[in-house]
Design a protein around this motif. Structure first.
Motif, PDB file in Angstrom:
ATOM      1  N   THR A 308      -7.308   4.893  11.495  1.00 46.32           N
ATOM      2  CA  THR A 308      -6.955   3.767  10.623  1.00 46.32           C
ATOM      3  C   THR A 308      -5.799   4.132   9.702  1.00 46.32           C
ATOM      4  OG1 THR A 308      -9.242   2.965  10.663  1.00 46.32           O
ATOM      5  CG2 THR A 308      -7.834   2.174   8.881  1.00 46.32           C
ATOM      6  N   ILE A 309      -5.856   5.341   9.128  1.00 45.71           N
ATOM      7  CA  ILE A 309      -4.777   5.784   8.247  1.00 45.71           C
ATOM      8  C   ILE A 309      -3.491   5.971   9.039  1.00 45.71           C
ATOM      9  CG2 ILE A 309      -4.033   7.653   6.721  1.00 45.71           C
ATOM     10  CD1 ILE A 309      -6.982   8.001   5.977  1.00 45.71           C
ATOM     11  N   GLY A 310      -3.619   6.384  10.299  1.00 53.91           N
ATOM     12  CA  GLY A 310      -2.434   6.457  11.144  1.00 53.91           C
ATOM     13  C   GLY A 310      -1.783   5.096  11.338  1.00 53.91           C
ATOM     14  N   ILE A 311      -2.606   4.059  11.476  1.00 54.62           N
ATOM     15  CA  ILE A 311      -2.072   2.689  11.593  1.00 54.62           C
ATOM     16  C   ILE A 311      -1.414   2.268  10.283  1.00 54.62           C
ATOM     17  CG2 ILE A 311      -2.699   0.279  11.964  1.00 54.62           C
ATOM     18  CD1 ILE A 311      -4.924   1.254  13.805  1.00 54.62           C
ATOM     19  N   LEU A 312      -2.036   2.618   9.132  1.00 58.82           N
ATOM     20  CA  LEU A 312      -1.414   2.324   7.838  1.00 58.82           C
ATOM     21  C   LEU A 312      -0.049   2.988   7.721  1.00 58.82           C
ATOM     22  CD1 LEU A 312      -4.421   2.746   5.347  1.00 58.82           C
ATOM     23  CD2 LEU A 312      -3.325   0.616   6.025  1.00 58.82           C
ATOM     24  N   THR A 313       0.026   4.236   8.161  1.00 60.04           N
ATOM     25  CA  THR A 313       1.300   4.960   8.103  1.00 60.04           C
ATOM     26  C   THR A 313       2.349   4.291   8.983  1.00 60.04           C
ATOM     27  OG1 THR A 313       0.077   7.027   7.753  1.00 60.04           O
ATOM     28  CG2 THR A 313       2.383   7.209   8.420  1.00 60.04           C
ATOM     29  N   PHE A 314       1.943   3.895  10.175  1.00 63.38           N
ATOM     30  CA  PHE A 314       2.887   3.219  11.082  1.00 63.38           C
ATOM     31  C   PHE A 314       3.374   1.904  10.480  1.00 63.38           C
ATOM     32  CE2 PHE A 314       3.576   0.046  14.417  1.00 63.38           C
ATOM     33  CZ  PHE A 314       4.612   0.641  15.126  1.00 63.38           C
ATOM     34  N   ALA A 315       2.452   1.141   9.881  1.00 64.09           N
ATOM     35  CA  ALA A 315       2.827  -0.151   9.297  1.00 64.09           C
ATOM     36  C   ALA A 315       3.801   0.036   8.143  1.00 64.09           C
ATOM     37  CB  ALA A 315       1.586  -0.903   8.823  1.00 64.09           C
ATOM     38  N   PHE A 316       3.541   1.043   7.287  1.00 61.99           N
ATOM     39  CA  PHE A 316       4.451   1.256   6.161  1.00 61.99           C
ATOM     40  C   PHE A 316       5.806   1.766   6.643  1.00 61.99           C
ATOM     41  CE2 PHE A 316       6.334   3.247   2.504  1.00 61.99           C
ATOM     42  CZ  PHE A 316       5.959   2.426   1.457  1.00 61.99           C
ATOM     43  N   THR A 317       5.804   2.650   7.634  1.00 69.59           N
ATOM     44  CA  THR A 317       7.074   3.160   8.167  1.00 69.59           C
ATOM     45  C   THR A 317       7.888   2.032   8.784  1.00 69.59           C
ATOM     46  OG1 THR A 317       6.010   5.292   8.621  1.00 69.59           O
ATOM     47  CG2 THR A 317       8.103   4.845   9.721  1.00 69.59           C
TER      48      THR A 317
END
Length: 385
Positions: A308-317
């Motif tokens: 989930t945090i990986g998805i958050l990181t992708f979305a912010f990037t």
């Protein structure tokens, strides 16, 4: 939050964005008369940037975005505060991220809405719109508050996602030491440190230099840092603005590196578990081997949280990438008026993405939201809870 560097020289004035490609401002020599050193001119623009339909659509978009940001993050905060299972280091980090996002929806976006409506309703811009050119000693410029708030909240979001990634990496790589290494006290200390450092960095151009100001920009429809021209040259300390992209790219690169290490470990564990499971089918003793080899394995919830945090990181990037392109364009001399609006507001729109990601990925969050909206279904009077 980045500064918009000028590509035109306005002698003795604050540098304003004068695009040469998408939407040129109609700044004339008559408009610049009477401006002294360190003063600025409210940018004038053509129909493509300031038309009534354009402003109306922009206001509708801003109002919808502000509503989504505030409502989504209020729900997120309520769920995390009222759910006892969320009172963990990871939960505190999510609360910090939600507060930063909600500040954008409460302060930054409404200010842009107010400014755009004022420019639509009145024929003359607000008195503070002229920046430092009108009574600089007595006139308070609202952008001096709104600009650092947006920059600081953006930096808080980046640093919080980085801390969340570190917390999950410890749970994945060192599951037995997670409770000893990641404590509530340490998490709260790092959260406070990230807020203090982020807002100090956001104020750095104003603290360490007198050659910058904050003004509402017609293109981005936000408050941006603007360097004060010395004659026809940028100030010698204009490079201080490079602190912003340096900080952003450093933390995003570190977050990406930590995610790669965590997901590599997850993949290795999954492959090992699969091999041991296949061995257990052909060898009666394989089950014991699986239990011994996986005794130190991360839990399923830790693995899912890391994803989930990986998805958050992708979305912010993804939301930050247009800003990166815009900065590179400024460095080589291009100023894109329409693209600057898209870049800044795509980044702003990320403030309402986290609640969507939680709703899709986090079962506990969905359960908390369900309980939040079903509070009226209380148990019978005689039944003990």
């Amino acid at each position: 939050m980045t500064a918009q560097l000028p590509n035109a020289s306005v002698p003795g004035s604050t540098a304003v964005l004068l695009p040469t490609t998408d939407c040129p401002f109609n700044a004339t020599g008559v408009d610049q008369e009477g401006l002294g050193p360190g003063q600025s001119l409210a940018p004038l623009c053509t129909l493509c940037c300031c038309g009534f339909i354009n402003r109306t659509l922009a206001v509708v978009f801003m109002v919808s975005l502000a509503f989504a940001i505030v409502v989504g993050n209020v729900v997120t905060l309520t769920v995390f505060v009222q759910t006892r299972q969320s009172r963990t280091p990871q939960g505190y980090l999510k609360v910090s991220l939600a507060i930063a996002d909600m500040m954008v929806g409460v302060l930054v976006v409404p200010f842009s809405i107010y400014t755009e409506i004022s420019l639509m309703v009145t024929s003359a811009p607000p008195i503070w719109y002229q920046g430092s050119s009108v009574s600089p000693a007595t006139l308070w410029q609202p952008c001096m508050l709104i600009g650092p708030v947006f920059a600081g909240c953006t930096f808080v979001s980046i640093s919080t996602i980085f801390l969340m990634t570190l917390e999950r990496s410890v749970a994945i790589l060192r599951p037995l030491h997670k409770d000893a290494l990641v404590t509530r006290r340490r998490s709260l200390f790092l959260i406070l440190l990230s807020w203090a450092a982020s807002f100090l960095l956001a104020l750095a151009p104003l603290i360490f230099s007198r050659n910058f100001t904050l003004e509402y920009n017609e293109c981005s429809r936000m408050c941006n840092y603007t360097p004060l021209l010395l004659g026809s040259q940028l100030p010698p300390d204009a490079n201080i603005l490079l602190l912003f992209p340096t900080f952003d790219f450093t933390l995003l690169s570190g977050t990406l590196a930590v995610n790669i290490v965590s997901f590599t470990s997850i993949r290795r564990y999954s492959r090992k578990r699969k091999l041991l499971s296949e061995g257990s089918l052909s060898d009666g003793g394989g089950g014991a081997g699986l239990g011994g080899a996986c005794s130190h394995r991360p839990s399923f919830s830790d693995i899912k949280a890391a994803k989930t945090i990986g998805i958050l990181t992708f979305a912010f990037t993804a939301s930050f990438s247009p800003i990166a392109v815009f900065v590179l364009g400024n460095v080589v001399g291009y100023t894109w008026c329409n693209f600057s609006f898209l870049a800044f507001w795509i980044l702003t729109g990320n403030s309402c993405c986290n609640v969507i990601i939680y709703s899709v990925r986090d079962h506990r969050f969905r359960k908390g939201v369900t309980l939040l909206f079903q509070r009226d279904h209380s148990p019978p009077h005689g039944e003990k809870t």
